[in-house]
Scaffold this motif. Structure first.
Motif, PDB file in Angstrom:
ATOM      1  N   PRO A 285      -3.682  -3.260  -9.155  1.00 53.85           N
ATOM      2  CA  PRO A 285      -5.053  -3.395  -8.639  1.00 53.85           C
ATOM      3  C   PRO A 285      -5.073  -4.118  -7.292  1.00 53.85           C
ATOM      4  CG  PRO A 285      -5.005  -3.876 -10.982  1.00 53.85           C
ATOM      5  CD  PRO A 285      -3.574  -3.714 -10.559  1.00 53.85           C
ATOM      6  N   TYR A 286      -4.160  -5.082  -7.099  1.00 55.11           N
ATOM      7  CA  TYR A 286      -4.092  -5.756  -5.782  1.00 55.11           C
ATOM      8  C   TYR A 286      -3.803  -4.747  -4.672  1.00 55.11           C
ATOM      9  CZ  TYR A 286      -1.881  -8.134  -1.829  1.00 55.11           C
ATOM     10  OH  TYR A 286      -1.526  -8.528  -0.559  1.00 55.11           O
ATOM     11  N   SER A 287      -2.718  -3.967  -4.840  1.00 52.20           N
ATOM     12  CA  SER A 287      -2.357  -3.058  -3.742  1.00 52.20           C
ATOM     13  C   SER A 287      -3.405  -1.962  -3.568  1.00 52.20           C
ATOM     14  CB  SER A 287      -0.955  -2.476  -3.931  1.00 52.20           C
ATOM     15  OG  SER A 287      -0.811  -1.850  -5.178  1.00 52.20           O
ATOM     16  N   ALA A 288      -4.039  -1.556  -4.684  1.00 49.62           N
ATOM     17  CA  ALA A 288      -5.092  -0.537  -4.573  1.00 49.62           C
ATOM     18  C   ALA A 288      -6.267  -1.094  -3.771  1.00 49.62           C
ATOM     19  CB  ALA A 288      -5.550  -0.097  -5.960  1.00 49.62           C
ATOM     20  N   SER A 289      -6.583  -2.372  -3.976  1.00 46.86           N
ATOM     21  CA  SER A 289      -7.711  -2.955  -3.234  1.00 46.86           C
ATOM     22  C   SER A 289      -7.368  -3.087  -1.747  1.00 46.86           C
ATOM     23  CB  SER A 289      -8.112  -4.315  -3.827  1.00 46.86           C
ATOM     24  OG  SER A 289      -7.113  -5.288  -3.582  1.00 46.86           O
ATOM     25  N   LYS A 290      -6.122  -3.450  -1.442  1.00 43.29           N
ATOM     26  CA  LYS A 290      -5.725  -3.572  -0.034  1.00 43.29           C
ATOM     27  C   LYS A 290      -5.697  -2.189   0.633  1.00 43.29           C
ATOM     28  CE  LYS A 290      -4.558  -6.863   1.869  1.00 43.29           C
ATOM     29  NZ  LYS A 290      -5.342  -7.878   2.626  1.00 43.29           N
ATOM     30  N   ALA A 291      -5.219  -1.183  -0.099  1.00 45.07           N
ATOM     31  CA  ALA A 291      -5.174   0.176   0.461  1.00 45.07           C
ATOM     32  C   ALA A 291      -6.594   0.686   0.708  1.00 45.07           C
ATOM     33  CB  ALA A 291      -4.431   1.103  -0.489  1.00 45.07           C
ATOM     34  N   SER A 292      -7.499   0.387  -0.234  1.00 42.60           N
ATOM     35  CA  SER A 292      -8.892   0.821  -0.069  1.00 42.60           C
ATOM     36  C   SER A 292      -9.483   0.199   1.186  1.00 42.60           C
ATOM     37  CB  SER A 292      -9.736   0.388  -1.266  1.00 42.60           C
ATOM     38  OG  SER A 292      -9.184   0.879  -2.457  1.00 42.60           O
ATOM     39  N   ALA A 293      -9.205  -1.092   1.376  1.00 42.45           N
ATOM     40  CA  ALA A 293      -9.725  -1.773   2.568  1.00 42.45           C
ATOM     41  C   ALA A 293      -9.159  -1.119   3.832  1.00 42.45           C
ATOM     42  CB  ALA A 293      -9.374  -3.254   2.529  1.00 42.45           C
ATOM     43  N   ASP A 294      -7.867  -0.795   3.814  1.00 41.56           N
ATOM     44  CA  ASP A 294      -7.256  -0.157   4.999  1.00 41.56           C
ATOM     45  C   ASP A 294      -7.963   1.163   5.327  1.00 41.56           C
ATOM     46  OD1 ASP A 294      -5.438  -2.203   4.858  1.00 41.56           O
ATOM     47  OD2 ASP A 294      -3.650  -0.922   4.827  1.00 41.56           O
TER      48      ASP A 294
ATOM     49  N   LEU B 298     -15.508   1.388  15.759  1.00 42.72           N
ATOM     50  CA  LEU B 298     -15.168  -0.043  15.732  1.00 42.72           C
ATOM     51  C   LEU B 298     -13.723  -0.218  16.201  1.00 42.72           C
ATOM     52  CD1 LEU B 298     -16.497  -2.788  14.754  1.00 42.72           C
ATOM     53  CD2 LEU B 298     -15.077  -2.546  12.725  1.00 42.72           C
ATOM     54  N   PRO B 299     -13.480  -1.096  17.185  1.00 44.02           N
ATOM     55  CA  PRO B 299     -12.095  -1.299  17.648  1.00 44.02           C
ATOM     56  C   PRO B 299     -11.281  -2.077  16.619  1.00 44.02           C
ATOM     57  CG  PRO B 299     -13.624  -2.653  18.935  1.00 44.02           C
ATOM     58  CD  PRO B 299     -14.458  -1.909  17.939  1.00 44.02           C
ATOM     59  N   VAL B 300     -10.339  -1.410  15.995  1.00 42.20           N
ATOM     60  CA  VAL B 300      -9.585  -2.032  14.893  1.00 42.20           C
ATOM     61  C   VAL B 300      -8.080  -1.873  15.099  1.00 42.20           C
ATOM     62  CG1 VAL B 300     -11.431  -1.433  13.248  1.00 42.20           C
ATOM     63  CG2 VAL B 300      -9.395   0.021  13.414  1.00 42.20           C
ATOM     64  N   THR B 301      -7.335  -2.754  14.467  1.00 44.26           N
ATOM     65  CA  THR B 301      -5.905  -2.558  14.250  1.00 44.26           C
ATOM     66  C   THR B 301      -5.600  -3.034  12.827  1.00 44.26           C
ATOM     67  OG1 THR B 301      -5.633  -4.659  15.446  1.00 44.26           O
ATOM     68  CG2 THR B 301      -4.879  -2.665  16.575  1.00 44.26           C
ATOM     69  N   ILE B 302      -4.505  -2.515  12.278  1.00 43.15           N
ATOM     70  CA  ILE B 302      -4.072  -2.909  10.926  1.00 43.15           C
ATOM     71  C   ILE B 302      -2.594  -3.265  11.015  1.00 43.15           C
ATOM     72  CG2 ILE B 302      -3.624  -2.072   8.566  1.00 43.15           C
ATOM     73  CD1 ILE B 302      -5.944  -0.089   8.918  1.00 43.15           C
ATOM     74  N   SER B 303      -2.196  -4.354  10.359  1.00 47.36           N
ATOM     75  CA  SER B 303      -0.753  -4.617  10.236  1.00 47.36           C
ATOM     76  C   SER B 303      -0.387  -4.624   8.763  1.00 47.36           C
ATOM     77  CB  SER B 303      -0.364  -5.935  10.898  1.00 47.36           C
ATOM     78  OG  SER B 303      -1.148  -6.997  10.398  1.00 47.36           O
ATOM     79  N   ARG B 304       0.775  -4.064   8.465  1.00 44.86           N
ATOM     80  CA  ARG B 304       1.277  -4.046   7.075  1.00 44.86           C
ATOM     81  C   ARG B 304       2.631  -4.746   7.073  1.00 44.86           C
ATOM     82  NH1 ARG B 304      -0.512   2.139   6.522  1.00 44.86           N
ATOM     83  NH2 ARG B 304      -2.716   1.753   6.072  1.00 44.86           N
ATOM     84  N   CYS B 305       2.646  -5.896   6.433  1.00 45.31           N
ATOM     85  CA  CYS B 305       3.876  -6.686   6.483  1.00 45.31           C
ATOM     86  C   CYS B 305       4.516  -6.770   5.112  1.00 45.31           C
ATOM     87  CB  CYS B 305       3.564  -8.087   6.991  1.00 45.31           C
ATOM     88  SG  CYS B 305       2.520  -8.989   5.853  1.00 45.31           S
ATOM     89  N   SER B 306       5.771  -7.186   5.140  1.00 39.07           N
ATOM     90  CA  SER B 306       6.507  -7.398   3.897  1.00 39.07           C
ATOM     91  C   SER B 306       6.229  -8.814   3.387  1.00 39.07           C
ATOM     92  CB  SER B 306       7.992  -7.168   4.156  1.00 39.07           C
ATOM     93  OG  SER B 306       8.396  -7.923   5.278  1.00 39.07           O
ATOM     94  N   ASN B 307       6.968  -9.213   2.365  1.00 43.90           N
ATOM     95  CA  ASN B 307       6.723 -10.527   1.743  1.00 43.90           C
ATOM     96  C   ASN B 307       6.985 -11.663   2.725  1.00 43.90           C
ATOM     97  OD1 ASN B 307       6.735  -8.848  -0.574  1.00 43.90           O
ATOM     98  ND2 ASN B 307       7.255 -10.622  -1.813  1.00 43.90           N
TER      99      ASN B 307
ATOM    100  N   VAL C 186       0.838  -1.219   0.000  1.00 42.60           N
ATOM    101  CA  VAL C 186       0.000   0.000   0.000  1.00 42.60           C
ATOM    102  C   VAL C 186       0.867   1.261   0.000  1.00 42.60           C
ATOM    103  CG1 VAL C 186      -1.878  -1.176   1.214  1.00 42.60           C
ATOM    104  CG2 VAL C 186      -0.278   0.242   2.514  1.00 42.60           C
ATOM    105  N   TYR C 187       2.155   1.127   0.306  1.00 40.33           N
ATOM    106  CA  TYR C 187       3.052   2.294   0.308  1.00 40.33           C
ATOM    107  C   TYR C 187       3.732   2.520  -1.046  1.00 40.33           C
ATOM    108  CZ  TYR C 187       2.847   1.732   5.446  1.00 40.33           C
ATOM    109  OH  TYR C 187       2.451   1.620   6.759  1.00 40.33           O
ATOM    110  N   GLY C 188       3.333   1.750  -2.074  1.00 43.06           N
ATOM    111  CA  GLY C 188       4.005   1.882  -3.367  1.00 43.06           C
ATOM    112  C   GLY C 188       5.386   1.258  -3.300  1.00 43.06           C
ATOM    113  N   ASP C 189       6.374   1.892  -3.963  1.00 38.13           N
ATOM    114  CA  ASP C 189       7.713   1.305  -3.895  1.00 38.13           C
ATOM    115  C   ASP C 189       8.769   2.359  -3.611  1.00 38.13           C
ATOM    116  OD1 ASP C 189       7.746   2.572  -6.375  1.00 38.13           O
ATOM    117  OD2 ASP C 189       8.535   0.853  -7.465  1.00 38.13           O
ATOM    118  N   LEU C 190       9.997   1.898  -3.401  1.00 38.41           N
ATOM    119  CA  LEU C 190      11.140   2.764  -3.104  1.00 38.41           C
ATOM    120  C   LEU C 190      12.161   2.593  -4.219  1.00 38.41           C
ATOM    121  CD1 LEU C 190      11.437   1.653   0.628  1.00 38.41           C
ATOM    122  CD2 LEU C 190      10.734   3.930  -0.139  1.00 38.41           C
ATOM    123  N   PRO C 191      13.021   3.621  -4.426  1.00 36.77           N
ATOM    124  CA  PRO C 191      14.050   3.463  -5.456  1.00 36.77           C
ATOM    125  C   PRO C 191      15.092   2.435  -5.026  1.00 36.77           C
ATOM    126  CG  PRO C 191      14.314   5.541  -4.286  1.00 36.77           C
ATOM    127  CD  PRO C 191      13.063   4.924  -3.764  1.00 36.77           C
ATOM    128  N   LEU C 192      15.769   1.852  -6.030  1.00 35.65           N
ATOM    129  CA  LEU C 192      16.790   0.843  -5.708  1.00 35.65           C
ATOM    130  C   LEU C 192      18.065   1.472  -5.159  1.00 35.65           C
ATOM    131  CD1 LEU C 192      16.472  -1.531  -8.823  1.00 35.65           C
ATOM    132  CD2 LEU C 192      15.712  -1.986  -6.482  1.00 35.65           C
TER     133      LEU C 192
END
Ligand code: NAD
Length: 328
Positions: free
Chosen positions: A152-161, A173-182, A128-134
């Motif tokens: 479209p995958y990351s856009a759908s996950k970002a929309s859900a967040d 609503l009591p919520v938490t979100i985790s964003r993990c790497s591969n 959801v954070y896009g990417d970083l330069p190499l």
């Protein structure tokens, strides 16, 4: 504690169920999964006889079905893993990604509002954070990095967040979100990089690598991820986002070469193929927040984790063989 785990017949969800039943034998876990191509009931066989486990086949987009389940079960917490998760498939057919990843999340949260829960946890992604330069290794994603999606995958996950945050703010609503790497580890569907390369290398088939294999991912061993979610459920703060990353950056080419080396197969099996459209260059997670606030650290570094993963696939050829025969 009665916990609903959606998407628990998939890769991370199944590992999470094993982890939770092991760490909290007094908890009851209900797995709701639609068993799409990525879901596999065989994976859950080791816990099917456990009295504290129940599997329910169903779709998170099916409002009536989900509400009936909440009525019946009186859940304390929900952990939402259910998703369409493969970027390449989202490029071919985005629609189902929007339906499951966004609308399905909404259905679950509506049920949480209706029946009341202590915590809704959304399993999200660093994509959801896009990417970083190499060429700027000092840059990393923090929880404050802006949302900038590529597929479209990351856009759908970002929309859900964003929807999860809105339900927290608007409805309390009591919520938490985790964003993990591969993630990598046992039971990953062999369309994803590591299991795909292991199974191709074992069969001595060509290993397709996008572009020049320069894209960098930050690899997280799945058990470390499960432990982080367990911590967030119990000690995370309402409304907060937590990044989870392994500090284990590797280029795709490095990953593939490591696998070939471990399996004693020649690098001549590597075949470079046309790059993925919109391919993100580099992901890197800064996990300082979860480390400082919840005391989480990754315990399994890539060099150890890849050996464990390869061994698991060698010991479980039947598991992925059945999948390849039936679903790929
Ligand atoms: P996966 O594709 O292996 O499993 C997804 C599971 O969800 C499958 O069992 C599938 O049957 C189920 N499912 C799909 N649509 C459903 C629906 N409509 N109703 C009910 N169940 C449905 O995915 P994974 O790799 O285990 O990922 C789990 C979660 O973690 C996803 O939300 C994904 O976005 C996120 N994530 C994964 C990674 C990774 O490296 N695998 C990284 C970051 C975030």
């Amino acid at each position: 504690m009665n916990i609903l785990v959606t998407g628990g017949a998939g890769f991370i969800g199944s590992n999470f169920i094993f982890y939770m039943l092991d760490q909290h034998p007094e908890y009851r876990i209900v797995c709701l999964d639609a068993l799409t191509y990525a879901g596999n009931l065989e994976t859950l066989e080791p816990v099917m006889e456990n009295d504290n486990f129940r599997f329910v086949k169903g779709d998170i987009r099916d409002r009536e079905f989900v509400f009936d389940l909440f009525e019946e079960e009186n859940f304390d917490m929900v952990v939402n893993f259910a998703a369409e998760s493969h970027v390449d498939r989202s490029i071919e057919d985005p629609g189902v990604f929007l339906e499951t990843n966004i609308m399905g999340t909404q259905v679950l949260m509506d049920a949480c509002r209706e029946y009341g829960i202590e915590r809704f946890h959304q399993v999200s992604t660093d994509e959801v954070y896009g990417d970083l330069p190499l060429d700027k290794p000092e840059l990393m994603f923090t929880e404050d990095t802006s949302i900038t999606t590529s597929s479209p995958y990351s856009a759908s996950k970002a929309s859900a967040d964003l929807l999860v945050e809105a339900y927290n703010r608007t409805f309390g609503l009591p919520v938490t979100i985790s964003r993990c790497s591969n993630n990598y580890g046992p039971y990953q569907f062999p369309e994803k990089l590591i299991p795909l390369m292991i199974s191709k290398a074992l069969a001595e088939e060509k290993l397709p690598v996008y572009g020049k294999g320069e894209n960098v991912r930050d690899w997280l061993y799945v058990e470390d991820h499960c432990r982080a979610i367990d911590l967030i459920l119990h000690e995370g703060q309402d409304g907060e986002v937590y990044n989870i990353g392994g500090h284990n950056e590797r280029s795709n080419l490095e990953v593939v070469k490591t696998i070939l080396d471990e399996l004693d197969k020649p690098e001549s099996l590597i075949t470079f193929v046309e790059d993925r459209a919109g391919h993100d260059l580099r992901y890197a997670i800064d996990p300082t927040k979860i480390s400082n606030e919840l005391g989480w650290e990754p315990t399994i570094l890539f060099d150890e984790g890849i050996k464990k993963t390869i061994k698991w696939y060698l010991d479980n050829k039947e598991w992925y063989g059945n999948i390849e025969d039936n679903k790929l």
